[in-house]
Design a protein around this motif. Structure first.
Motif, mmCIF file in Angstrom:
data_model
loop_
_atom_site.group_PDB
_atom_site.id
_atom_site.type_symbol
_atom_site.label_atom_id
_atom_site.label_comp_id
_atom_site.label_asym_id
_atom_site.label_seq_id
_atom_site.Cartn_x
_atom_site.Cartn_y
_atom_site.Cartn_z
ATOM 1 N N GLU A 1 8.276 35.586 -8.797
ATOM 2 C CA GLU A 1 7.396 34.601 -8.160
ATOM 3 C C GLU A 1 8.186 33.481 -7.498
ATOM 4 O OE1 GLU A 1 4.343 33.170 -10.802
ATOM 5 O OE2 GLU A 1 4.254 35.104 -11.842
ATOM 6 N N HIS A 2 9.484 33.405 -7.808
ATOM 7 C CA HIS A 2 10.304 32.293 -7.312
ATOM 8 C C HIS A 2 11.569 32.826 -6.650
ATOM 9 C CE1 HIS A 2 7.699 29.488 -9.450
ATOM 10 N NE2 HIS A 2 7.719 30.360 -10.435
ATOM 11 N N PRO A 3 11.455 33.310 -5.423
ATOM 12 C CA PRO A 3 12.629 33.863 -4.742
ATOM 13 C C PRO A 3 13.660 32.788 -4.419
ATOM 14 C CG PRO A 3 10.755 33.751 -3.254
ATOM 15 C CD PRO A 3 10.235 33.417 -4.614
ATOM 16 N N ARG A 4 14.901 33.195 -4.428
ATOM 17 C CA ARG A 4 16.000 32.272 -4.145
ATOM 18 C C ARG A 4 15.972 31.842 -2.674
ATOM 19 N NH1 ARG A 4 21.801 32.986 -2.899
ATOM 20 N NH2 ARG A 4 22.963 31.351 -3.980
ATOM 21 N N GLY A 5 16.313 30.564 -2.449
ATOM 22 C CA GLY A 5 16.490 30.075 -1.090
ATOM 23 C C GLY A 5 15.230 29.648 -0.365
ATOM 24 N N VAL A 6 14.160 29.328 -1.125
ATOM 25 C CA VAL A 6 12.931 28.850 -0.497
ATOM 26 C C VAL A 6 12.565 27.484 -1.060
ATOM 27 C CG1 VAL A 6 12.069 31.193 -0.123
ATOM 28 C CG2 VAL A 6 11.401 29.943 -2.197
ATOM 29 N N VAL A 7 11.674 26.813 -0.365
ATOM 30 C CA VAL A 7 11.184 25.516 -0.814
ATOM 31 C C VAL A 7 9.892 25.735 -1.603
ATOM 32 C CG1 VAL A 7 10.296 23.274 -0.094
ATOM 33 C CG2 VAL A 7 12.241 24.286 1.104
ATOM 34 N N GLU A 8 9.781 25.035 -2.731
ATOM 35 C CA GLU A 8 8.604 25.177 -3.586
ATOM 36 C C GLU A 8 7.948 23.827 -3.838
ATOM 37 O OE1 GLU A 8 8.926 27.576 -7.044
ATOM 38 O OE2 GLU A 8 10.657 28.702 -6.304
#
Length: 206
Positions: free
Chosen positions: A133-140
């Motif tokens: 649910e939390h891919p690397r390299g993105v803004v959350e």
């Protein structure tokens, strides 16, 4: 149309961080990442002193600087008027982070499998289940618990608040509890002079 929003009564907030932990559990955010925060401070001098609290997260602005700044359309408005991030479109440029005046966004430097909660140990089964649910390299950021609200539930932070300081509802319905509370208590958004038109209202700020 529905426009989900929230009102937070800071005067009744206990600063217990239950909302912070409820958000973290609900969304399984990576180690060190918090979509919901409670900023704490102090006022006065002993013995005439006290604590200030400011629960804060994404303000889900209806004139959101982050949406305008995003070059790929990853930051967008959903059907409920809330701001979301499409991870498939996010290129990790962090333009949205620079544009947000509330400091509500965080960059995921490493996925949960690279940065487990317990250093020196493997992922827990819970981490393994939700790491994708939390891919690397993105803004959350806060998603206004869109999965819960789609089921007719309140956001986790609202449900868990021990002092009922948070009210959630439809800002487009004048008969909703949130609209009545905003009018009755004279609640206002943070930094409304910026013209971002947040969907989160506050009352009782010091």
């Amino acid at each position: 149309m529905t426009h989900y929003g929230m009102m937070i009564d800071v005067s009744t907030c206990a600063g217990c961080d239950a909302c912070v932990m409820a958000c973290k559990y609900q969304n399984a955010t990576p180690h060190g990442m918090y979509w919901c925060k409670v900023i704490k401070g102090e006022y006065g001098t002993y013995p005439n002193s006290g604590q200030t609290v400011l629960p804060i997260g994404c303000q889900h602005c209806t004139n959101a600087p982050c949406v305008r700044a995003c070059p790929t359309g990853a930051s967008h408005y959903d059907e409920n008027g809330n701001v979301q991030v499409d991870y498939d479109k996010c290129i990790g440029c962090r333009m949205c982070m620079g544009a947000c005046p509330y400091g509500a966004r965080e960059f995921n430097w490493g996925s949960m499998d690279e940065n487990p909660y317990y250093e020196g140990f493997e992922q827990t089964p819970y981490e393994q289940m939700r790491a994708s649910e939390h891919p690397r390299g993105v803004v959350e950021k806060c998603v206004m618990c869109n999965g819960r609200t789609a089921q007719g539930k309140e956001p986790a932070c609202v449900q868990t608040c021990i002092t009922k300081s948070r009210v959630f509802g439809d800002l487009d319905d004048p008969d909703s509890e949130i609209c009545k509370q905003i009018a009755e208590k004279g609640a206002h958004p943070l930094m409304e002079e910026l013209g971002t038109r947040p969907s989160v209202y506050y009352v009782g700020l010091q």
